[in-house]
Design a protein around this motif. Structure first.
Motif, PDB file in Angstrom:
ATOM      1  N   THR A  76     -13.557  36.489 -23.347  1.00 36.70           N
ATOM      2  CA  THR A  76     -13.979  35.088 -23.379  1.00 36.70           C
ATOM      3  C   THR A  76     -13.868  34.484 -21.986  1.00 36.70           C
ATOM      4  O   THR A  76     -12.832  34.625 -21.325  1.00 36.70           O
ATOM      5  N   THR A  77     -14.923  33.801 -21.543  1.00 36.05           N
ATOM      6  CA  THR A  77     -14.926  33.208 -20.202  1.00 36.05           C
ATOM      7  C   THR A  77     -15.002  31.685 -20.219  1.00 36.05           C
ATOM      8  O   THR A  77     -14.961  31.060 -19.166  1.00 36.05           O
ATOM      9  N   THR A  78     -15.118  31.086 -21.404  1.00 39.52           N
ATOM     10  CA  THR A  78     -15.114  29.627 -21.535  1.00 39.52           C
ATOM     11  C   THR A  78     -14.436  29.256 -22.844  1.00 39.52           C
ATOM     12  O   THR A  78     -14.707  29.877 -23.878  1.00 39.52           O
ATOM     13  N   VAL A  79     -13.558  28.256 -22.796  1.00 37.76           N
ATOM     14  CA  VAL A  79     -12.953  27.732 -24.022  1.00 37.76           C
ATOM     15  C   VAL A  79     -13.194  26.223 -24.074  1.00 37.76           C
ATOM     16  O   VAL A  79     -13.317  25.555 -23.047  1.00 37.76           O
ATOM     17  N   ILE A  80     -13.293  25.713 -25.315  1.00 34.47           N
ATOM     18  CA  ILE A  80     -13.384  24.263 -25.510  1.00 34.47           C
ATOM     19  C   ILE A  80     -12.203  23.851 -26.378  1.00 34.47           C
ATOM     20  O   ILE A  80     -12.098  24.263 -27.532  1.00 34.47           O
ATOM     21  N   ASP A  81     -11.321  23.047 -25.817  1.00 37.17           N
ATOM     22  CA  ASP A  81     -10.086  22.632 -26.464  1.00 37.17           C
ATOM     23  C   ASP A  81     -10.234  21.217 -27.023  1.00 37.17           C
ATOM     24  O   ASP A  81     -11.212  20.515 -26.724  1.00 37.17           O
ATOM     25  N   PHE A  82      -9.263  20.792 -27.824  1.00 42.33           N
ATOM     26  CA  PHE A  82      -9.338  19.500 -28.501  1.00 42.33           C
ATOM     27  C   PHE A  82      -8.331  18.508 -27.928  1.00 42.33           C
ATOM     28  O   PHE A  82      -7.125  18.782 -27.902  1.00 42.33           O
ATOM     29  N   CYS A  83      -8.825  17.342 -27.497  1.00 43.06           N
ATOM     30  CA  CYS A  83      -7.955  16.234 -27.102  1.00 43.06           C
ATOM     31  C   CYS A  83      -7.585  15.446 -28.353  1.00 43.06           C
ATOM     32  O   CYS A  83      -8.464  14.885 -29.022  1.00 43.06           O
ATOM     33  N   LEU A  84      -6.309  15.381 -28.680  1.00 41.13           N
ATOM     34  CA  LEU A  84      -5.856  14.621 -29.838  1.00 41.13           C
ATOM     35  C   LEU A  84      -5.603  13.172 -29.440  1.00 41.13           C
ATOM     36  O   LEU A  84      -5.051  12.895 -28.371  1.00 41.13           O
ATOM     37  N   THR A  85      -5.987  12.247 -30.315  1.00 41.18           N
ATOM     38  CA  THR A  85      -5.868  10.821 -30.015  1.00 41.18           C
ATOM     39  C   THR A  85      -4.894  10.151 -30.975  1.00 41.18           C
ATOM     40  O   THR A  85      -4.575  10.672 -32.041  1.00 41.18           O
ATOM     41  N   LYS A 139       2.470  27.642 -28.720  1.00 44.24           N
ATOM     42  CA  LYS A 139       3.155  28.452 -27.712  1.00 44.24           C
ATOM     43  C   LYS A 139       2.283  28.760 -26.502  1.00 44.24           C
ATOM     44  O   LYS A 139       2.762  28.764 -25.366  1.00 44.24           O
ATOM     45  N   ASP A 140       1.007  29.053 -26.721  1.00 38.10           N
ATOM     46  CA  ASP A 140       0.137  29.409 -25.601  1.00 38.10           C
ATOM     47  C   ASP A 140      -0.448  28.159 -24.968  1.00 38.10           C
ATOM     48  O   ASP A 140      -1.039  27.315 -25.646  1.00 38.10           O
ATOM     49  N   ASP A 141      -0.278  28.044 -23.662  1.00 40.27           N
ATOM     50  CA  ASP A 141      -0.824  26.905 -22.922  1.00 40.27           C
ATOM     51  C   ASP A 141      -2.097  27.335 -22.199  1.00 40.27           C
ATOM     52  O   ASP A 141      -2.657  28.396 -22.468  1.00 40.27           O
ATOM     53  N   PHE A 142      -2.573  26.519 -21.270  1.00 38.20           N
ATOM     54  CA  PHE A 142      -3.818  26.844 -20.574  1.00 38.20           C
ATOM     55  C   PHE A 142      -3.665  28.013 -19.597  1.00 38.20           C
ATOM     56  O   PHE A 142      -4.664  28.557 -19.143  1.00 38.20           O
ATOM     57  N   GLU A 143      -2.440  28.414 -19.300  1.00 37.80           N
ATOM     58  CA  GLU A 143      -2.242  29.614 -18.492  1.00 37.80           C
ATOM     59  C   GLU A 143      -2.286  30.857 -19.371  1.00 37.80           C
ATOM     60  O   GLU A 143      -3.204  31.668 -19.280  1.00 37.80           O
ATOM     61  N   THR A 144      -1.328  31.003 -20.263  1.00 38.09           N
ATOM     62  CA  THR A 144      -1.279  32.219 -21.083  1.00 38.09           C
ATOM     63  C   THR A 144      -2.485  32.301 -22.020  1.00 38.09           C
ATOM     64  O   THR A 144      -3.008  33.387 -22.276  1.00 38.09           O
ATOM     65  N   GLY A 145      -2.930  31.145 -22.524  1.00 38.48           N
ATOM     66  CA  GLY A 145      -4.055  31.144 -23.454  1.00 38.48           C
ATOM     67  C   GLY A 145      -5.353  31.595 -22.822  1.00 38.48           C
ATOM     68  O   GLY A 145      -6.115  32.363 -23.414  1.00 38.48           O
ATOM     69  N   THR A 146      -5.628  31.119 -21.605  1.00 38.49           N
ATOM     70  CA  THR A 146      -6.887  31.518 -20.963  1.00 38.49           C
ATOM     71  C   THR A 146      -6.814  32.939 -20.406  1.00 38.49           C
ATOM     72  O   THR A 146      -7.834  33.633 -20.349  1.00 38.49           O
ATOM     73  N   ILE A 147      -5.630  33.383 -20.012  1.00 31.78           N
ATOM     74  CA  ILE A 147      -5.492  34.786 -19.596  1.00 31.78           C
ATOM     75  C   ILE A 147      -5.761  35.700 -20.792  1.00 31.78           C
ATOM     76  O   ILE A 147      -6.516  36.673 -20.694  1.00 31.78           O
ATOM     77  N   ASP A 162      -4.504  23.376 -12.689  1.00 30.22           N
ATOM     78  CA  ASP A 162      -3.829  24.460 -11.970  1.00 30.22           C
ATOM     79  C   ASP A 162      -3.359  25.602 -12.880  1.00 30.22           C
ATOM     80  O   ASP A 162      -2.547  26.427 -12.468  1.00 30.22           O
ATOM     81  N   LYS A 163      -3.862  25.648 -14.121  1.00 31.54           N
ATOM     82  CA  LYS A 163      -3.435  26.702 -15.042  1.00 31.54           C
ATOM     83  C   LYS A 163      -4.585  27.590 -15.496  1.00 31.54           C
ATOM     84  O   LYS A 163      -4.450  28.810 -15.539  1.00 31.54           O
ATOM     85  N   ALA A 164      -5.704  26.995 -15.875  1.00 32.59           N
ATOM     86  CA  ALA A 164      -6.782  27.765 -16.501  1.00 32.59           C
ATOM     87  C   ALA A 164      -7.371  28.789 -15.541  1.00 32.59           C
ATOM     88  O   ALA A 164      -7.699  28.469 -14.396  1.00 32.59           O
ATOM     89  N   VAL A 165      -7.543  30.007 -16.021  1.00 31.52           N
ATOM     90  CA  VAL A 165      -8.125  31.072 -15.187  1.00 31.52           C
ATOM     91  C   VAL A 165      -9.610  31.266 -15.499  1.00 31.52           C
ATOM     92  O   VAL A 165     -10.297  32.008 -14.802  1.00 31.52           O
ATOM     93  N   ILE A 166     -10.101  30.631 -16.566  1.00 26.32           N
ATOM     94  CA  ILE A 166     -11.527  30.646 -16.908  1.00 26.32           C
ATOM     95  C   ILE A 166     -11.972  29.200 -17.117  1.00 26.32           C
ATOM     96  O   ILE A 166     -11.156  28.278 -17.163  1.00 26.32           O
ATOM     97  N   ASP A 167     -13.275  28.982 -17.249  1.00 26.13           N
ATOM     98  CA  ASP A 167     -13.798  27.626 -17.375  1.00 26.13           C
ATOM     99  C   ASP A 167     -13.486  27.046 -18.755  1.00 26.13           C
ATOM    100  O   ASP A 167     -13.275  27.771 -19.732  1.00 26.13           O
ATOM    101  N   TYR A 168     -13.471  25.724 -18.822  1.00 19.81           N
ATOM    102  CA  TYR A 168     -13.048  25.070 -20.050  1.00 19.81           C
ATOM    103  C   TYR A 168     -13.670  23.685 -20.162  1.00 19.81           C
ATOM    104  O   TYR A 168     -14.151  23.104 -19.187  1.00 19.81           O
ATOM    105  N   SER A 169     -13.663  23.171 -21.381  1.00 22.68           N
ATOM    106  CA  SER A 169     -14.128  21.817 -21.633  1.00 22.68           C
ATOM    107  C   SER A 169     -13.316  21.258 -22.790  1.00 22.68           C
ATOM    108  O   SER A 169     -12.434  21.936 -23.327  1.00 22.68           O
ATOM    109  N   PHE A 170     -13.614  20.018 -23.178  1.00 25.71           N
ATOM    110  CA  PHE A 170     -12.852  19.358 -24.237  1.00 25.71           C
ATOM    111  C   PHE A 170     -13.769  18.782 -25.309  1.00 25.71           C
ATOM    112  O   PHE A 170     -14.880  18.328 -25.018  1.00 25.71           O
ATOM    113  N   HIS A 171     -13.269  18.792 -26.552  1.00 25.39           N
ATOM    114  CA  HIS A 171     -13.761  17.930 -27.617  1.00 25.39           C
ATOM    115  C   HIS A 171     -12.812  16.743 -27.706  1.00 25.39           C
ATOM    116  O   HIS A 171     -11.674  16.806 -27.241  1.00 25.39           O
ATOM    117  N   LEU A 172     -13.256  15.663 -28.348  1.00 25.57           N
ATOM    118  CA  LEU A 172     -12.397  14.496 -28.520  1.00 25.57           C
ATOM    119  C   LEU A 172     -12.229  14.182 -29.997  1.00 25.57           C
ATOM    120  O   LEU A 172     -13.210  14.019 -30.726  1.00 25.57           O
TER     121      LEU A 172
END
Length: 470
Positions: A86-95, A71-79, A114-124
């Motif tokens: 929390t000021t940084t999140v690391i999310d997972f890219c599914l393959t 339910k929570d995307d990069f807008e609601t989730g990062t808010i 255009d959604k994230a309000v804090i910094d972020y990165s990815f795992h793969l």
């Protein structure tokens, strides 16, 4: 504009002291007393702890799962993350098998744009290791700055990889300077136990836990650690929930294997009995690994205190109770796995940990921020308060008492896993790279200001690539 944070108590992983902080642009440029205030915005931090921004190493925002999407995307989730400190999140890219790795990475960039309000990165996620995948991984690291790979040992016929895939990933990660993450549960045994439960007509949410006993997590954790030692590689075990897994990690570390462990607030504060709530409410607490019997909590806390476990992730993966979780009425296997944890991660760690004497204040910072930054190639840009670092800063009131509730949280989901829990401590204000995201408990951030972070290789500093001790 310059900012000066005054009158607060600065807390890092190693020190606690009173000083002021001068911020220019996105960076901390001075720490001390009698800092120049001319032309600066003054921020009074009296009565608060000044923490480095929390880093959440384990989120699933807008993630497809079980025929629905979290339910929570990069807008609601990062808010929500920001409200929680929390000021940084690391999310997972599914393959998907056979798909070029650049494709899912592009999908996740599109999700966050255009959604994230804090910094972020990815795992793969690594679902297969073929010659084609091996050829693509150096570019993933060098061009995308993705230096951590996730392998699932569970979810048979969906995400689960075999032992050869895990071992070859470990070997490759050692060569390339990446950290391998595992979801450690024995998916084959779980598959058998699930089929047996359904054949016997056992369909309620509690059977999600009963078909994933702690022994299958302990076995998989031990197996992954053994393979890591054999490969002379590095491993990070996500969402450790039970004594058996803690024991296997501690055993491997005592033998010199480079293994790290993460737990989550839900395993520290909730227990298996929640899955037995009537009227299908137990479905709210279905995630994997499942909640355990309460006795496991003491071992998790002791492991954080002793250093056998080192980090706290949220495993944020929220699904509405109505319209999503209830897809599993009559069949617990169809309940979307996951819960809303991103906002309350630091509060639970502080209130249940620091306030109750289970961990120290400096350990709180290390577990929620500093160690994560070091493990995932973000230190010292993130994870501490020092001259030259990003001005990711949290002002935290350690004395306010409140009750967690879905009525007051900022996640998009229709329930809170910690509903009704009395806690001590609350985030007051949050700065991300020198700009307020939360100010006096109000959101003042901007959608899309969050920056994608390319991360350094395992064991290297983000800024100058010198080796660090982790």
């Amino acid at each position: 504009m310059k900012k000066v944070i005054k009158n607060g108590t600065i807390v890092t992983a190693s020190d606690t002291y009173e000083a002021d902080i001068l911020i220019e642009g996105e960076k901390i440029v001075a720490i001390g007393s009698n800092l120049p205030e001319a032309g600066a915005e003054l921020i009074d931090a009296k009565g608060t702890y000044v923490f480095p921004g929390g880093i959440d190493p384990h989120t699933h925002l807008e993630m497809p799962f079980g025929g629905t999407v979290s339910k929570d995307d990069f807008e609601t989730g990062t808010i929500a993350a920001a409200f929680g400190g929390t000021t940084t999140v690391i999310d997972f890219c599914l393959t998907n098998k056979g798909e070029p790795l650049k494709n899912p990475i592009a999908v996740w960039h599109n999700k966050s744009k255009d959604k994230a309000v804090i910094d972020y990165s990815f795992h793969l996620m690594i679902s297969e290791i073929t010659d084609d995948v091996l050829e693509q991984l150096p570019a993933v690291i060098e061009e995308e700055g993705i230096t951590s790979f996730k392998v699932f040992m569970a979810y048979k016929n969906v995400f689960q990889a075999d032992d050869e895939t895990l071992f070859r990933t470990l070997v490759t990660a050692k060569e390339l300077g990446a950290l391998v993450m595992v979801h450690a549960e024995n998916g084959d045994v779980i598959d058998y136990l699930i089929k047996k439960a359904l054949d016997e007509g056992n369909t309620d949410p509690i059977y999600h836990a009963l078909t994933r006993p702690p022994e299958v997590e302990g076995e998989a954790t031990g197996r992954a650690a053994q393979l890591t030692g054999l490969a002379d590689s590095q491993l990070y075990v996500v969402h450790v929930s039970c004594s058996q897994a803690v024991e296997k990690i501690a055993e491997a570390r005592s033998k010199g294997v480079d293994v790290w462990g993460e737990t989550c607030p839900q395993y520290l504060a909730l227990d298996q009995s929640y899955l037995e709530k009537p009227n299908f409410e137990g479905a709210k607490y279905v995630w994997s690994p499942p909640l355990r019997e309460k006795a496991h909590q003491a071992d998790l806390w002791n492991a954080l205190k002793s250093g056998s476990l080192q980090t706290l992730g949220s495993d944020q993966c929220s699904f509405d109770f109505k319209g999503q979780k209830d897809l599993g009425k009559g069949d617990f296997t169809k309940i979307p796995n996951g819960g809303p944890m991103i906002e309350d991660r630091l509060t639970i760690l502080f209130s249940e940990g620091v306030k109750k004497g289970r961990i120290s204040l400096n350990q709180f910072v290390d577990i929620s921020s500093t160690r994560i930054a070091k493990l995932f190639g973000l230190f010292p840009q993130k994870g501490t308060i020092a001259v030259g670092t990003d001005a990711d800063i949290v002002l935290f009131d350690p004395n306010v008492e409140r009750v967690i509730s879905a009525d007051t949280h900022h996640m998009a989901v229709d329930y809170n896993a910690f509903e009704g829990m009395s806690v001590t401590g609350e985030t007051v204000s949050v700065l991300s790279r020198g700009e307020f995201v939360i100010r006096e408990k109000q959101f003042v951030g901007k959608l899309g200001r969050g920056k994608y972070l390319k991360r350094a290789k395992y064991g290297e500093v983000i800024s100058n690539k010198e080796e660090i001790s982790i």
